[in-house]
Design a protein around this motif. Structure first.
Motif, PDB file in Angstrom:
ATOM      1  N   LEU A  62       0.845  -1.189   0.000  1.00  0.00           N
ATOM      2  CA  LEU A  62       0.000   0.000   0.000  1.00  0.00           C
ATOM      3  C   LEU A  62       0.881   1.239   0.000  1.00  0.00           C
ATOM      4  O   LEU A  62       1.922   1.278   0.667  1.00  0.00           O
ATOM      5  CB  LEU A  62      -0.900   0.030   1.233  1.00  0.00           C
ATOM      6  N   VAL A 102      -9.941   5.693  -3.081  1.00  0.00           N
ATOM      7  CA  VAL A 102      -9.511   4.308  -3.233  1.00  0.00           C
ATOM      8  C   VAL A 102      -8.802   4.163  -4.573  1.00  0.00           C
ATOM      9  O   VAL A 102      -9.400   4.355  -5.623  1.00  0.00           O
ATOM     10  CB  VAL A 102     -10.721   3.345  -3.163  1.00  0.00           C
ATOM     11  N   VAL A 106      -6.777  -1.640  -4.400  1.00  0.00           N
ATOM     12  CA  VAL A 106      -7.192  -1.512  -3.001  1.00  0.00           C
ATOM     13  C   VAL A 106      -8.620  -2.010  -2.840  1.00  0.00           C
ATOM     14  O   VAL A 106      -9.481  -1.720  -3.668  1.00  0.00           O
ATOM     15  CB  VAL A 106      -7.066  -0.040  -2.540  1.00  0.00           C
ATOM     16  N   LEU A 111     -10.831  -0.125   3.714  1.00  0.00           N
ATOM     17  CA  LEU A 111     -10.401   1.234   4.010  1.00  0.00           C
ATOM     18  C   LEU A 111     -11.360   1.868   5.004  1.00  0.00           C
ATOM     19  O   LEU A 111     -12.572   1.827   4.824  1.00  0.00           O
ATOM     20  CB  LEU A 111     -10.349   2.047   2.711  1.00  0.00           C
ATOM     21  N   TYR A 125      -6.543   0.557   7.310  1.00  0.00           N
ATOM     22  CA  TYR A 125      -6.760  -0.455   6.277  1.00  0.00           C
ATOM     23  C   TYR A 125      -6.758  -1.797   6.964  1.00  0.00           C
ATOM     24  O   TYR A 125      -5.807  -2.129   7.685  1.00  0.00           O
ATOM     25  CB  TYR A 125      -5.665  -0.371   5.204  1.00  0.00           C
ATOM     26  N   ASN A 126      -7.837  -2.536   6.816  1.00  0.00           N
ATOM     27  CA  ASN A 126      -8.023  -3.810   7.518  1.00  0.00           C
ATOM     28  C   ASN A 126      -7.839  -3.606   9.018  1.00  0.00           C
ATOM     29  O   ASN A 126      -7.224  -4.413   9.694  1.00  0.00           O
ATOM     30  CB  ASN A 126      -7.064  -4.877   6.978  1.00  0.00           C
ATOM     31  N   SER A 159      -2.184  -5.614  -0.275  1.00  0.00           N
ATOM     32  CA  SER A 159      -3.540  -5.213  -0.641  1.00  0.00           C
ATOM     33  C   SER A 159      -4.614  -5.956   0.147  1.00  0.00           C
ATOM     34  O   SER A 159      -5.755  -5.508   0.211  1.00  0.00           O
ATOM     35  CB  SER A 159      -3.772  -5.388  -2.138  1.00  0.00           C
ATOM     36  N   GLY A 161      -4.364  -6.232   3.298  1.00  0.00           N
ATOM     37  CA  GLY A 161      -4.352  -5.572   4.601  1.00  0.00           C
ATOM     38  C   GLY A 161      -3.521  -6.305   5.635  1.00  0.00           C
ATOM     39  O   GLY A 161      -3.648  -6.047   6.824  1.00  0.00           O
TER      40      GLY A 161
END
Length: 181
Positions: A62, A102, A106, A111, A125-126, A159, A161
């Protein structure tokens, strides 16, 4: 066989150490940080932040709109940030005003946002609060990967997370991939 190595904050180099020393010196001995000592990074518009995916020396991770690697902090508890004061100077939180953007690669459902101790809104994120690393000066750098600082380790995210386990090569400048958005 993959060999896991641990890097300490001492690996940052003279410039990074000078930045960290200045940050620590500026905090004084008073314990808690005030909003004035916490950096307030913004995107170009100052309104929203972009999260995308880019290829680096440790794989796809990310990144923010400038292509800078985003990290998680193992000391965080859920979406609650444990990084304030000198920590937030060395590892600036990815702040957002408005709706986050976004980027390609992603998963929008991962998010989110969380309120930081000083009241700013930080992207997650996650459920991991997202941070930049002050020693990552160029897009694609991963100088913070695997660093242990401020009581816990720091890792880039993929991606999905999840933390990226790969360690950077001797040159942590990212290769090609681009932002894809």
């Amino acid at each position: 066989m993959t060999r896991k190595r641990s890097r300490s904050i001492g690996v940052m180099g003279a410039g990074g150490l000078a930045l960290l020393a200045a940050a620590v010196a500026g905090c004084g001995g008073g314990g808690g940080a005030t909003a004035a000592t916490t950096p307030r990074p913004q995107t170009a518009s100052g309104e929203s932040a972009t999260v995308g995916v880019s290829t680096t020396s440790i794989g796809q991770v990310l990144v923010n709109s400038a292509g800078h690697t985003l990290y998680l902090f193992k000391a965080d508890q859920g979406t609650k940030s444990a990084c304030t004061g000198a920590c937030a100077t060395a590892w600036p939180p990815l702040l957002v005003r408005g709706k986050p953007i976004v980027g390609s690669g992603v998963n929008a459902s991962l998010l989110g946002t969380a309120t930081r101790p000083e009241g700013d809104t930080q992207l997650t994120y996650n459920r991991h609060p997202l941070y930049l690393f002050a020693s990552d000066r160029n897009a694609g750098e991963t100088n913070g990967q695997g660093v242990s600082a401020f009581g816990a380790a720091w890792f880039a995210l993929n991606s999905a997370g999840n933390q990226v386990s790969a360690q950077p090569s001797s040159s942590s400048t990212g290769g090609g991939g681009g932002l894809g958005y």
